[in-house]
Design a protein around this motif. Structure first.
Motif, PDB file in Angstrom:
ATOM      1  N   LEU A   1       0.402  -1.180   0.020  1.00  0.00           N
ATOM      2  CA  LEU A   1       0.100  -0.195  -0.308  1.00  0.00           C
ATOM      3  C   LEU A   1       0.714   1.555   0.154  1.00  0.00           C
ATOM      4  O   LEU A   1       0.377   2.292  -0.989  1.00  0.00           O
ATOM      5  CB  LEU A   1      -0.830  -0.415   1.030  1.00  0.00           C
ATOM      6  N   TRP A   2       1.923   1.229   0.908  1.00  0.00           N
ATOM      7  CA  TRP A   2       2.936   2.183   0.524  1.00  0.00           C
ATOM      8  C   TRP A   2       3.628   2.695  -0.502  1.00  0.00           C
ATOM      9  O   TRP A   2       3.610   4.079  -1.023  1.00  0.00           O
ATOM     10  CB  TRP A   2       4.200   2.014   1.640  1.00  0.00           C
ATOM     11  N   LEU A   3       4.357   1.486  -0.882  1.00  0.00           N
ATOM     12  CA  LEU A   3       4.934   1.337  -2.420  1.00  0.00           C
ATOM     13  C   LEU A   3       4.026   2.014  -3.209  1.00  0.00           C
ATOM     14  O   LEU A   3       4.197   2.728  -4.090  1.00  0.00           O
ATOM     15  CB  LEU A   3       5.347   0.106  -2.964  1.00  0.00           C
ATOM     16  N   SER A   4       2.418   1.399  -4.059  1.00  0.00           N
ATOM     17  CA  SER A   4       0.803   2.450  -4.584  1.00  0.00           C
ATOM     18  C   SER A   4       1.158   3.820  -4.450  1.00  0.00           C
ATOM     19  O   SER A   4       1.268   4.297  -5.150  1.00  0.00           O
ATOM     20  CB  SER A   4       0.437   0.879  -4.516  1.00  0.00           C
ATOM     21  N   ALA A   5       1.359   4.211  -3.134  1.00  0.00           N
ATOM     22  CA  ALA A   5       0.631   5.092  -2.369  1.00  0.00           C
ATOM     23  C   ALA A   5       1.906   6.538  -3.267  1.00  0.00           C
ATOM     24  O   ALA A   5       1.800   7.742  -3.615  1.00  0.00           O
ATOM     25  CB  ALA A   5       0.861   5.158  -1.267  1.00  0.00           C
ATOM     26  N   LEU A   6       2.900   5.513  -2.919  1.00  0.00           N
ATOM     27  CA  LEU A   6       4.434   6.138  -3.198  1.00  0.00           C
ATOM     28  C   LEU A   6       4.691   6.845  -5.282  1.00  0.00           C
ATOM     29  O   LEU A   6       5.053   7.241  -5.093  1.00  0.00           O
ATOM     30  CB  LEU A   6       5.833   5.651  -3.216  1.00  0.00           C
ATOM     31  N   THR A   7       4.513   5.951  -5.412  1.00  0.00           N
ATOM     32  CA  THR A   7       4.596   5.577  -6.910  1.00  0.00           C
ATOM     33  C   THR A   7       3.158   6.026  -7.878  1.00  0.00           C
ATOM     34  O   THR A   7       3.087   6.331  -9.131  1.00  0.00           O
ATOM     35  CB  THR A   7       4.722   4.149  -8.046  1.00  0.00           C
ATOM     36  N   GLY A   8       1.838   6.887  -7.363  1.00  0.00           N
ATOM     37  CA  GLY A   8       0.821   6.855  -7.332  1.00  0.00           C
ATOM     38  C   GLY A   8      -0.529   5.846  -8.425  1.00  0.00           C
ATOM     39  O   GLY A   8      -0.642   6.573  -8.739  1.00  0.00           O
ATOM     40  N   ASN A   9       0.100   4.716  -8.084  1.00  0.00           N
ATOM     41  CA  ASN A   9      -0.630   3.818  -8.502  1.00  0.00           C
ATOM     42  C   ASN A   9      -2.253   3.609  -8.813  1.00  0.00           C
ATOM     43  O   ASN A   9      -3.842   3.811  -9.490  1.00  0.00           O
ATOM     44  CB  ASN A   9       0.186   2.311  -9.190  1.00  0.00           C
ATOM     45  N   ARG A  10      -2.310   3.684  -7.137  1.00  0.00           N
ATOM     46  CA  ARG A  10      -3.459   3.863  -6.901  1.00  0.00           C
ATOM     47  C   ARG A  10      -3.940   4.431  -5.871  1.00  0.00           C
ATOM     48  O   ARG A  10      -2.762   4.985  -4.982  1.00  0.00           O
ATOM     49  CB  ARG A  10      -4.534   2.057  -7.047  1.00  0.00           C
ATOM     50  N   GLN A  11      -4.824   4.674  -5.641  1.00  0.00           N
ATOM     51  CA  GLN A  11      -5.407   5.272  -3.897  1.00  0.00           C
ATOM     52  C   GLN A  11      -5.340   4.575  -3.297  1.00  0.00           C
ATOM     53  O   GLN A  11      -5.614   3.632  -3.241  1.00  0.00           O
ATOM     54  CB  GLN A  11      -6.964   6.043  -4.350  1.00  0.00           C
ATOM     55  N   PRO A  12      -4.788   4.883  -2.062  1.00  0.00           N
ATOM     56  CA  PRO A  12      -4.301   4.226  -0.717  1.00  0.00           C
ATOM     57  C   PRO A  12      -5.733   4.010   0.012  1.00  0.00           C
ATOM     58  O   PRO A  12      -6.657   4.708  -0.011  1.00  0.00           O
ATOM     59  CB  PRO A  12      -3.570   5.032  -0.104  1.00  0.00           C
ATOM     60  N   THR A  13      -5.895   2.556  -0.133  1.00  0.00           N
ATOM     61  CA  THR A  13      -7.027   2.303   1.045  1.00  0.00           C
ATOM     62  C   THR A  13      -6.819   1.068   1.555  1.00  0.00           C
ATOM     63  O   THR A  13      -5.481   0.490   1.517  1.00  0.00           O
ATOM     64  CB  THR A  13      -7.918   2.248   0.106  1.00  0.00           C
ATOM     65  N   LEU A  14      -6.908   1.179   2.953  1.00  0.00           N
ATOM     66  CA  LEU A  14      -7.047  -0.413   4.435  1.00  0.00           C
ATOM     67  C   LEU A  14      -7.757  -1.540   3.134  1.00  0.00           C
ATOM     68  O   LEU A  14      -7.876  -2.931   3.758  1.00  0.00           O
ATOM     69  CB  LEU A  14      -7.396   0.331   5.176  1.00  0.00           C
ATOM     70  N   ALA A  15      -8.625  -1.491   2.244  1.00  0.00           N
ATOM     71  CA  ALA A  15      -9.359  -2.467   1.241  1.00  0.00           C
ATOM     72  C   ALA A  15      -8.186  -3.380   1.336  1.00  0.00           C
ATOM     73  O   ALA A  15      -8.442  -4.521   0.884  1.00  0.00           O
ATOM     74  CB  ALA A  15     -10.085  -2.325   0.753  1.00  0.00           C
ATOM     75  N   LEU A  16      -7.169  -3.080   0.994  1.00  0.00           N
ATOM     76  CA  LEU A  16      -5.633  -3.784   0.642  1.00  0.00           C
ATOM     77  C   LEU A  16      -5.185  -5.053   1.489  1.00  0.00           C
ATOM     78  O   LEU A  16      -4.611  -6.023   0.828  1.00  0.00           O
ATOM     79  CB  LEU A  16      -4.503  -2.976   0.455  1.00  0.00           C
ATOM     80  N   VAL A  17      -5.439  -5.042   2.623  1.00  0.00           N
ATOM     81  CA  VAL A  17      -5.079  -5.802   3.576  1.00  0.00           C
ATOM     82  C   VAL A  17      -6.407  -6.826   3.919  1.00  0.00           C
ATOM     83  O   VAL A  17      -5.777  -7.811   4.528  1.00  0.00           O
ATOM     84  CB  VAL A  17      -5.362  -5.420   4.843  1.00  0.00           C
ATOM     85  N   LEU A  18      -7.309  -6.954   2.582  1.00  0.00           N
ATOM     86  CA  LEU A  18      -8.286  -8.022   2.759  1.00  0.00           C
ATOM     87  C   LEU A  18      -7.765  -9.349   2.510  1.00  0.00           C
ATOM     88  O   LEU A  18      -8.205 -10.454   2.953  1.00  0.00           O
ATOM     89  CB  LEU A  18      -9.194  -7.282   2.226  1.00  0.00           C
ATOM     90  N   PRO A  19      -6.783  -9.243   1.144  1.00  0.00           N
ATOM     91  CA  PRO A  19      -6.133 -10.035   1.016  1.00  0.00           C
ATOM     92  C   PRO A  19      -4.903 -11.104   1.968  1.00  0.00           C
ATOM     93  O   PRO A  19      -5.433 -12.358   2.300  1.00  0.00           O
ATOM     94  CB  PRO A  19      -5.240  -9.771  -0.552  1.00  0.00           C
ATOM     95  N   ALA A  20      -4.573 -10.511   2.974  1.00  0.00           N
ATOM     96  CA  ALA A  20      -4.167 -11.218   3.528  1.00  0.00           C
ATOM     97  C   ALA A  20      -5.076 -12.048   4.439  1.00  0.00           C
ATOM     98  O   ALA A  20      -4.425 -13.156   5.464  1.00  0.00           O
ATOM     99  CB  ALA A  20      -3.255 -10.049   5.024  1.00  0.00           C
ATOM    100  N   LEU A  21      -6.055 -10.914   4.756  1.00  0.00           N
ATOM    101  CA  LEU A  21      -7.350 -12.178   6.525  1.00  0.00           C
ATOM    102  C   LEU A  21      -7.132 -13.385   5.072  1.00  0.00           C
ATOM    103  O   LEU A  21      -7.620 -14.669   6.078  1.00  0.00           O
ATOM    104  CB  LEU A  21      -8.450 -11.210   5.950  1.00  0.00           C
ATOM    105  N   VAL A  22      -8.426 -13.130   4.542  1.00  0.00           N
ATOM    106  CA  VAL A  22      -8.245 -14.222   3.297  1.00  0.00           C
ATOM    107  C   VAL A  22      -7.097 -15.516   3.018  1.00  0.00           C
ATOM    108  O   VAL A  22      -7.422 -16.653   3.163  1.00  0.00           O
ATOM    109  CB  VAL A  22      -8.737 -13.986   1.780  1.00  0.00           C
ATOM    110  N   SER A  23      -6.215 -14.954   2.798  1.00  0.00           N
ATOM    111  CA  SER A  23      -5.442 -15.540   3.023  1.00  0.00           C
ATOM    112  C   SER A  23      -4.988 -16.512   4.443  1.00  0.00           C
ATOM    113  O   SER A  23      -4.605 -17.737   4.461  1.00  0.00           O
ATOM    114  CB  SER A  23      -3.586 -14.596   2.751  1.00  0.00           C
ATOM    115  N   ALA A  24      -5.253 -15.461   5.099  1.00  0.00           N
ATOM    116  CA  ALA A  24      -5.218 -16.062   6.328  1.00  0.00           C
ATOM    117  C   ALA A  24      -5.466 -17.602   6.594  1.00  0.00           C
ATOM    118  O   ALA A  24      -5.640 -18.047   7.368  1.00  0.00           O
ATOM    119  CB  ALA A  24      -4.820 -15.501   7.867  1.00  0.00           C
ATOM    120  N   LEU A  25      -7.217 -17.169   6.452  1.00  0.00           N
ATOM    121  CA  LEU A  25      -7.873 -18.353   6.655  1.00  0.00           C
ATOM    122  C   LEU A  25      -7.519 -18.916   5.550  1.00  0.00           C
ATOM    123  O   LEU A  25      -8.305 -20.752   5.687  1.00  0.00           O
ATOM    124  CB  LEU A  25      -9.093 -17.491   6.270  1.00  0.00           C
TER     125      LEU A  25
END
Length: 162
Positions: free
Chosen positions: A119-143
């Motif tokens: 998320l930090w790298l994406s915000a630095l490069t300006g590729n996408r808007q920073p959002t904490l929904a990016l953490v959802l794949p970590a939750l799905v992967s842990a499950l």
């Protein structure tokens, strides 16, 4: 005298190829945000159980392949997968002793940290808007970790991967 060369190492690389295919396979638009981190899951398992064969160099190479497949900034996914592998390898002795529910929590923290770095790298490069929904794949992967772990453990036993 026992043979020390690799036995059935091709199975590990086949799982990585399947992980790369799963990471770019099409999903419905509403499920795209919940896509598991397939390559990270496979890399975490193999580096946990085969640390002498799957390590940081493997993570870097797979990350570069994922960068090429996604068309992202070259080295972004390589950095993320190398970070995940470093954290798994540094916690390897403890992680192997934990029960499955604790392993899921540790995987959630490791993948969550990696997603926050992404998320930090994406915000630095300006590729996408920073959002904490990016953490959802970590939750799905842990499950998904128990099923991936049990499946790959069975594959490892069947093909006697060492």
């Amino acid at each position: 005298m026992a043979s020390t060369h690799s036995r059935n190492g091709w199975v590990v690389w086949l799982t990585f190829a399947v992980g790369l295919l799963l990471s770019v396979s099409p999903l419905p638009q509403f499920m795209e945000i919940l896509r598991p981190l397939w390559l990270a899951l496979l890399l975490a398992f193999w580096s946990l159980h085969l640390p002498h064969k799957v390590g940081m160099v493997t993570a870097m190479c797979l990350g570069l392949a994922e960068d090429v497949l996604y068309g992202t900034l070259l080295g972004q996914n390589a950095l993320i997968l190398t970070l995940i592998t470093f954290l798994v390898l540094s916690l390897q002795q403890r992680l192997r002793m934990f029960p499955m529910w604790q392993q899921c929590l540790v995987i959630l923290v490791i993948f969550g940290l990696a997603q926050l770095v992404q998320l930090w790298l994406s915000a630095l490069t300006g590729n996408r808007q920073p959002t904490l929904a990016l953490v959802l794949p970590a939750l799905v992967s842990a499950l998904l970790w128990p099923w991936v772990s049990f499946g790959l453990r069975g594959l490892r036993r069947r093909y006697k991967i060492n």
